[in-house]
Design a protein around this motif. Structure first.
Motif, mmCIF file in Angstrom:
data_model
loop_
_atom_site.group_PDB
_atom_site.id
_atom_site.type_symbol
_atom_site.label_atom_id
_atom_site.label_comp_id
_atom_site.label_asym_id
_atom_site.label_seq_id
_atom_site.Cartn_x
_atom_site.Cartn_y
_atom_site.Cartn_z
ATOM 1 N N ASP A 11 0.833 -1.214 0.000
ATOM 2 C CA ASP A 11 0.000 0.000 0.000
ATOM 3 C C ASP A 11 0.865 1.260 0.000
ATOM 4 O O ASP A 11 0.560 2.236 -0.678
ATOM 5 C CB ASP A 11 -0.913 0.033 1.242
ATOM 6 C CG ASP A 11 -1.986 -1.039 1.181
ATOM 7 O OD1 ASP A 11 -2.183 -1.642 0.102
ATOM 8 O OD2 ASP A 11 -2.620 -1.298 2.236
ATOM 9 N N LEU A 15 0.946 4.195 -2.769
ATOM 10 C CA LEU A 15 0.717 5.590 -2.369
ATOM 11 C C LEU A 15 1.863 6.486 -2.844
ATOM 12 O O LEU A 15 1.636 7.582 -3.369
ATOM 13 C CB LEU A 15 0.597 5.651 -0.837
ATOM 14 C CG LEU A 15 0.266 7.002 -0.215
ATOM 15 C CD1 LEU A 15 -1.173 7.406 -0.523
ATOM 16 C CD2 LEU A 15 0.470 6.961 1.311
ATOM 17 N N SER A 19 1.703 9.494 -5.838
ATOM 18 C CA SER A 19 1.955 10.877 -5.424
ATOM 19 C C SER A 19 3.318 11.376 -5.894
ATOM 20 O O SER A 19 3.764 12.444 -5.471
ATOM 21 C CB SER A 19 1.851 10.963 -3.902
ATOM 22 O OG SER A 19 2.698 9.994 -3.320
ATOM 23 N N LYS A 46 0.836 16.095 2.189
ATOM 24 C CA LYS A 46 -0.629 16.100 2.237
ATOM 25 C C LYS A 46 -1.053 15.182 3.367
ATOM 26 O O LYS A 46 -0.305 14.248 3.715
ATOM 27 C CB LYS A 46 -1.210 15.575 0.917
ATOM 28 C CG LYS A 46 -1.095 16.550 -0.239
ATOM 29 C CD LYS A 46 -1.784 15.976 -1.470
ATOM 30 C CE LYS A 46 -2.011 17.004 -2.557
ATOM 31 N NZ LYS A 46 -0.766 17.612 -3.028
ATOM 32 N N GLY A 47 -2.226 15.439 3.917
ATOM 33 C CA GLY A 47 -2.696 14.651 5.057
ATOM 34 C C GLY A 47 -2.622 13.156 4.837
ATOM 35 O O GLY A 47 -2.096 12.401 5.651
ATOM 36 N N LYS A 48 -3.119 12.707 3.692
ATOM 37 C CA LYS A 48 -3.161 11.247 3.475
ATOM 38 C C LYS A 48 -1.759 10.661 3.288
ATOM 39 O O LYS A 48 -1.534 9.483 3.546
ATOM 40 C CB LYS A 48 -4.076 10.891 2.308
ATOM 41 C CG LYS A 48 -3.571 11.331 0.955
ATOM 42 C CD LYS A 48 -4.493 10.853 -0.154
ATOM 43 C CE LYS A 48 -3.915 11.257 -1.504
ATOM 44 N NZ LYS A 48 -4.794 10.965 -2.620
ATOM 45 N N LEU A 49 -0.812 11.506 2.828
ATOM 46 C CA LEU A 49 0.546 11.005 2.603
ATOM 47 C C LEU A 49 1.310 10.870 3.919
ATOM 48 O O LEU A 49 1.939 9.853 4.184
ATOM 49 C CB LEU A 49 1.305 11.926 1.639
ATOM 50 C CG LEU A 49 0.647 12.122 0.273
ATOM 51 C CD1 LEU A 49 1.459 13.089 -0.566
ATOM 52 C CD2 LEU A 49 0.498 10.785 -0.442
ATOM 53 N N ARG A 51 -0.046 10.588 6.761
ATOM 54 C CA ARG A 51 -0.719 9.509 7.486
ATOM 55 C C ARG A 51 -0.189 8.153 7.022
ATOM 56 O O ARG A 51 0.147 7.291 7.835
ATOM 57 C CB ARG A 51 -2.240 9.582 7.263
ATOM 58 C CG ARG A 51 -3.003 8.486 8.006
ATOM 59 C CD ARG A 51 -4.488 8.584 7.766
ATOM 60 N NE ARG A 51 -4.809 8.380 6.359
ATOM 61 C CZ ARG A 51 -5.956 8.716 5.774
ATOM 62 N NH1 ARG A 51 -6.907 9.295 6.481
ATOM 63 N NH2 ARG A 51 -6.149 8.496 4.500
ATOM 64 N N GLY A 52 -0.079 7.981 5.722
ATOM 65 C CA GLY A 52 0.405 6.704 5.180
ATOM 66 C C GLY A 52 1.820 6.380 5.623
ATOM 67 O O GLY A 52 2.102 5.265 6.072
ATOM 68 N N GLU A 55 2.038 5.796 9.509
ATOM 69 C CA GLU A 55 1.471 4.486 9.855
ATOM 70 C C GLU A 55 2.474 3.374 9.552
ATOM 71 O O GLU A 55 2.639 2.445 10.331
ATOM 72 C CB GLU A 55 0.177 4.222 9.065
ATOM 73 C CG GLU A 55 -1.049 4.742 9.779
ATOM 74 C CD GLU A 55 -2.312 4.698 8.910
ATOM 75 O OE1 GLU A 55 -3.326 5.235 9.373
ATOM 76 O OE2 GLU A 55 -2.266 4.140 7.781
ATOM 77 N N LYS A 93 0.950 7.853 15.909
ATOM 78 C CA LYS A 93 0.444 6.577 15.380
ATOM 79 C C LYS A 93 0.763 5.427 16.345
ATOM 80 O O LYS A 93 -0.049 4.520 16.515
ATOM 81 C CB LYS A 93 1.054 6.261 14.020
ATOM 82 C CG LYS A 93 0.551 7.155 12.906
ATOM 83 C CD LYS A 93 -0.927 6.928 12.652
ATOM 84 C CE LYS A 93 -1.450 7.789 11.511
ATOM 85 N NZ LYS A 93 -1.310 9.228 11.755
#
Ligand code: OMP
Length: 240
Positions: A11, A15, A19, A46-49, A51-52, A55, A93
């Protein structure tokens, strides 16, 4: 086989590809080598990056801690500048994974410039003094950045107990000739990570290795891009 790569690594690779954090082309590295791929941790913006990636760091640390119950640490140190958001988000996290185990884990980062007013000091966050410290860093190639981080920990009275990086490029250390701008002499040499493991005696964890990346981009990268990475690995891959 493709199944061998854990889903969270797969994942993260997807990602970073989508990006453009993981990109293909021709990149001159800090070491002077020309690489057909680059992993740009400066683009986790970016937030999702973030976060990824945080994590994935947290998961890598937590899995290591579960497998090695004797391994204990007090603080995550994120060297300026790229380590700053990484130490904060990864600590958060980890608290989310197991609040009891990681809720009191501290994080700390350094300033690059010395402040002459206000709270002052080189460090921001938890003190390193007398603490067991894990350094969180982005990419380790020749090890310049990590050696600087290790010297900061020493100067602050902390004890280095581990290092985690996002990507282990698995490259051999540059030869003396290479450092003077000559081509690589083709000799077998260990990786920087291998050398740092030996020098420090602490575990150096990587969320991803070049081998993981080669496996994980299959089906998403072109044949030419894959071949570029495989050729690069043949040329500069470390013996250990
Ligand atoms: P060393 O300090 O020599 O280990 O090189 C690590 C640094 O190289 C990183 O902090 C980055 O600035 C940069 N880098 C990447 O970010 N991604 C890569 O894929 C390769 C490098 C690199 O230049 O080796």
């Amino acid at each position: 086989s493709a199944e061998a790569l854990p889903a969270y690594k797969r994942d993260l690779i997807s990602l970073t590809l989508s990006s453009n954090i993981l990109t293909f082309g021709s990149f001159t590295l800090k070491s002077g080598r020309i690489s057909p791929y680059f992993f740009n941790c400066g683009l986790f913006s970016k937030g999702k990056l973030i976060r990824g990636i945080s994590e994935a760091y947290a998961r890598t640390v937590a899995e290591y801690c579960s497998a090695h119950p004797e391994f204990k640490f007090d603080v995550l140190f994120g060297p300026a500048y790229k380590g700053i958001p990484l130490c904060a988000t990864t600590a958060e996290k980890l608290a989310g994974i197991d609040e009891e185990k990681y809720g009191d884990l501290g994080f700390v980062y350094n300033r690059k410039e010395v402040k002459d007013h206000g709270e002052g000091g080189l460090m921001v966050g938890e003190s390193l003094k007398g603490k067991k410290v894990v350094v969180i860093d982005d990419v380790m190639t020749a090890g310049t950045a990590i050696r600087e981080a290790i010297s900061i920990i020493k100067s602050q009275g902390g004890e280095l107990v581990g290092i985690i990086v996002a990507l282990d490029r698995q490259e051999k250390t540059p030869s003396e000739g290479e450092k003077q701008g000559k081509p690589d002499d083709g000799s077998d040499r260990p990786s920087t990570i291998g050398q740092v493991r030996e020098e420090t005696g602490v575990p150096v964890l990587a969320v991803l290795t070049l081998d993981d990346v080669i496996e994980g981009v299959k089906g998403q990268a072109t044949e030419e891009q894959l071949k570029g990475m495989e050729d690069y690995k043949k040329k500069y891959g470390a013996s250990s």
